[in-house]
Design a protein around this motif. Structure first.
Motif, PDB file in Angstrom:
ATOM      1  N   LEU A 189       0.816  -1.136   0.041  1.00  0.00           N
ATOM      2  CA  LEU A 189       0.176  -0.035   0.042  1.00  0.00           C
ATOM      3  C   LEU A 189       0.723   1.449   0.099  1.00  0.00           C
ATOM      4  CD1 LEU A 189      -2.943   0.654  -0.041  1.00  0.00           C
ATOM      5  CD2 LEU A 189      -3.169   0.640   2.113  1.00  0.00           C
ATOM      6  N   PRO A 190       1.930   1.447   0.836  1.00  0.00           N
ATOM      7  CA  PRO A 190       2.572   2.666   0.696  1.00  0.00           C
ATOM      8  C   PRO A 190       3.242   2.817  -0.491  1.00  0.00           C
ATOM      9  CG  PRO A 190       3.354   1.496   2.802  1.00  0.00           C
ATOM     10  CD  PRO A 190       2.233   0.687   1.967  1.00  0.00           C
ATOM     11  N   LEU A 191       3.853   1.890  -1.242  1.00  0.00           N
ATOM     12  CA  LEU A 191       4.248   2.046  -2.541  1.00  0.00           C
ATOM     13  C   LEU A 191       3.179   2.307  -3.707  1.00  0.00           C
ATOM     14  CD1 LEU A 191       6.886  -1.242  -2.504  1.00  0.00           C
ATOM     15  CD2 LEU A 191       7.436   1.218  -2.210  1.00  0.00           C
ATOM     16  N   TYR A 192       2.027   1.916  -3.198  1.00  0.00           N
ATOM     17  CA  TYR A 192       1.105   2.038  -4.389  1.00  0.00           C
ATOM     18  C   TYR A 192       0.516   3.508  -4.314  1.00  0.00           C
ATOM     19  CZ  TYR A 192      -3.842   2.197  -5.926  1.00  0.00           C
ATOM     20  OH  TYR A 192      -5.027   2.280  -6.682  1.00  0.00           O
ATOM     21  N   LEU A 193       0.457   3.967  -3.015  1.00  0.00           N
ATOM     22  CA  LEU A 193       0.001   5.318  -2.695  1.00  0.00           C
ATOM     23  C   LEU A 193       1.057   6.258  -3.406  1.00  0.00           C
ATOM     24  CD1 LEU A 193      -1.368   5.323   0.715  1.00  0.00           C
ATOM     25  CD2 LEU A 193      -2.451   5.594  -1.409  1.00  0.00           C
ATOM     26  N   LYS A 194       2.460   5.718  -3.306  1.00  0.00           N
ATOM     27  CA  LYS A 194       3.617   6.629  -3.982  1.00  0.00           C
ATOM     28  C   LYS A 194       3.778   6.647  -5.460  1.00  0.00           C
ATOM     29  CE  LYS A 194       6.453   6.948   0.122  1.00  0.00           C
ATOM     30  NZ  LYS A 194       7.850   6.562   0.439  1.00  0.00           N
ATOM     31  N   GLU A 212     -13.757  -5.340   1.172  1.00  0.00           N
ATOM     32  CA  GLU A 212     -14.333  -4.044   2.056  1.00  0.00           C
ATOM     33  C   GLU A 212     -13.016  -3.538   3.166  1.00  0.00           C
ATOM     34  OE1 GLU A 212     -17.675  -2.923   5.245  1.00  0.00           O
ATOM     35  OE2 GLU A 212     -18.305  -4.131   3.277  1.00  0.00           O
ATOM     36  N   CYS A 213     -12.661  -4.517   3.761  1.00  0.00           N
ATOM     37  CA  CYS A 213     -11.268  -4.493   4.650  1.00  0.00           C
ATOM     38  C   CYS A 213     -10.248  -3.364   4.245  1.00  0.00           C
ATOM     39  CB  CYS A 213     -10.878  -5.732   5.284  1.00  0.00           C
ATOM     40  SG  CYS A 213      -9.453  -5.509   6.250  1.00  0.00           S
ATOM     41  N   CYS A 214      -9.906  -3.887   2.829  1.00  0.00           N
ATOM     42  CA  CYS A 214      -8.648  -3.168   2.164  1.00  0.00           C
ATOM     43  C   CYS A 214      -9.169  -1.896   1.882  1.00  0.00           C
ATOM     44  CB  CYS A 214      -7.938  -4.013   1.230  1.00  0.00           C
ATOM     45  SG  CYS A 214      -7.162  -5.352   1.831  1.00  0.00           S
ATOM     46  N   GLN A 215     -10.489  -1.461   1.468  1.00  0.00           N
ATOM     47  CA  GLN A 215     -11.029  -0.338   1.175  1.00  0.00           C
ATOM     48  C   GLN A 215     -10.992   0.543   2.254  1.00  0.00           C
ATOM     49  OE1 GLN A 215     -14.920  -0.947  -0.284  1.00  0.00           O
ATOM     50  NE2 GLN A 215     -14.340  -1.946  -2.187  1.00  0.00           N
ATOM     51  N   GLN A 216     -11.184   0.017   3.488  1.00  0.00           N
ATOM     52  CA  GLN A 216     -11.254   0.935   4.639  1.00  0.00           C
ATOM     53  C   GLN A 216      -9.748   1.204   5.061  1.00  0.00           C
ATOM     54  OE1 GLN A 216     -13.167  -1.222   7.757  1.00  0.00           O
ATOM     55  NE2 GLN A 216     -15.167  -0.801   7.113  1.00  0.00           N
ATOM     56  N   LEU A 217      -8.832   0.201   5.024  1.00  0.00           N
ATOM     57  CA  LEU A 217      -7.313   0.386   5.075  1.00  0.00           C
ATOM     58  C   LEU A 217      -6.971   1.647   4.260  1.00  0.00           C
ATOM     59  CD1 LEU A 217      -4.858  -0.511   6.491  1.00  0.00           C
ATOM     60  CD2 LEU A 217      -4.561  -2.088   4.615  1.00  0.00           C
ATOM     61  N   ILE A 218      -7.182   1.422   2.866  1.00  0.00           N
ATOM     62  CA  ILE A 218      -6.852   2.783   1.859  1.00  0.00           C
ATOM     63  C   ILE A 218      -7.229   3.950   2.429  1.00  0.00           C
ATOM     64  CG2 ILE A 218      -8.301   2.242   0.133  1.00  0.00           C
ATOM     65  CD1 ILE A 218      -5.794   2.538  -1.879  1.00  0.00           C
ATOM     66  N   SER A 219      -8.536   3.971   2.779  1.00  0.00           N
ATOM     67  CA  SER A 219      -9.074   5.352   3.025  1.00  0.00           C
ATOM     68  C   SER A 219      -8.444   5.983   4.258  1.00  0.00           C
ATOM     69  CB  SER A 219     -10.439   5.303   3.181  1.00  0.00           C
ATOM     70  OG  SER A 219     -10.825   4.461   4.364  1.00  0.00           O
ATOM     71  N   ALA A 220      -7.828   5.063   5.305  1.00  0.00           N
ATOM     72  CA  ALA A 220      -7.286   5.513   6.194  1.00  0.00           C
ATOM     73  C   ALA A 220      -5.756   6.039   5.964  1.00  0.00           C
ATOM     74  CB  ALA A 220      -7.169   4.358   7.560  1.00  0.00           C
ATOM     75  N   GLN A 221      -5.523   5.671   4.985  1.00  0.00           N
ATOM     76  CA  GLN A 221      -3.862   6.005   4.508  1.00  0.00           C
ATOM     77  C   GLN A 221      -3.679   7.519   4.014  1.00  0.00           C
ATOM     78  OE1 GLN A 221      -0.785   4.106   4.824  1.00  0.00           O
ATOM     79  NE2 GLN A 221      -2.305   2.571   5.883  1.00  0.00           N
TER      80      GLN A 221
END
Length: 170
Positions: free
Chosen positions: A12-17, A36-45
């Motif tokens: 996820l950090p590399l994806y966001l960069k 849904e779990c990963c959707q919440q995870l990405i929205s919190a980043q």
């Protein structure tokens, strides 16, 4: 949480960069669309474009760096007929920017020591202070500001080189 969720969480950090290969990006986006779990995870980043607050604490290395900048200001001067200060202040600005990643800190660290030094150095000079009048003190402050700005310009040019270097080696 599945094994795919763990992989997505690690990437996820590399994806966001936006530094992942296109196949990996597709894998992450497909997984996020169905999980849904990963959707919440990405929205919190936090996204890379969001400003992260700068630490307000001074570390030992910050103090050493600030002391060295004061010493550097005392040993280099435009008025000393020594133009090596141009190169040294550019290197100083570059290193300061790479250390702090903040242009305002480069400005403060390059301006303040020279300004203080110029005031202290010229306070005893009869050229600036003759009767301790407001005009004499004003001339002293203007002269100190001028000298500090000249030094700061070269430090800011060095920090511009650091910004270019960071973009080039990113």
């Amino acid at each position: 949480m599945s094994q795919e969720c763990s992989i997505v969480e690690d990437l996820l950090p590399l994806y966001l960069k936006r530094v992942l290969q296109s196949d990996t990006v597709r894998f992450i986006e497909n997984h996020i669309a169905s999980c849904e779990c990963c959707q919440q995870l990405i929205s919190a980043q936090p996204t890379p474009s969001q400003k992260r607050p700068m630490k307000r604490t001074l570390t030992f290395f910050h103090l050493i760096f600030i002391v060295l900048s004061f010493m550097f200001a005392l040993n280099s001067s435009l008025l000393g007929n020594n133009f090596s200060f141009i190169v040294s202040y550019a290197i100083f600005g570059c290193l300061t920017y790479l250390f702090y990643i903040n242009i305002w800190i480069v400005f403060v660290i390059s301006f303040t020591p020279v300004f203080v030094w110029a005031i202290i150095d010229n306070f005893n000079t009869p050229l600036y202070i003759t009767h301790s009048s407001f005009s004499d003190i004003g001339a002293l402050l203007i002269g100190a500001s001028f000298i500090a700005i000249l030094h700061t310009i070269f430090a800011l040019l060095g920090s511009a080189m650091a910004i270019i270097l960071r973009k080039f080696f990113k």
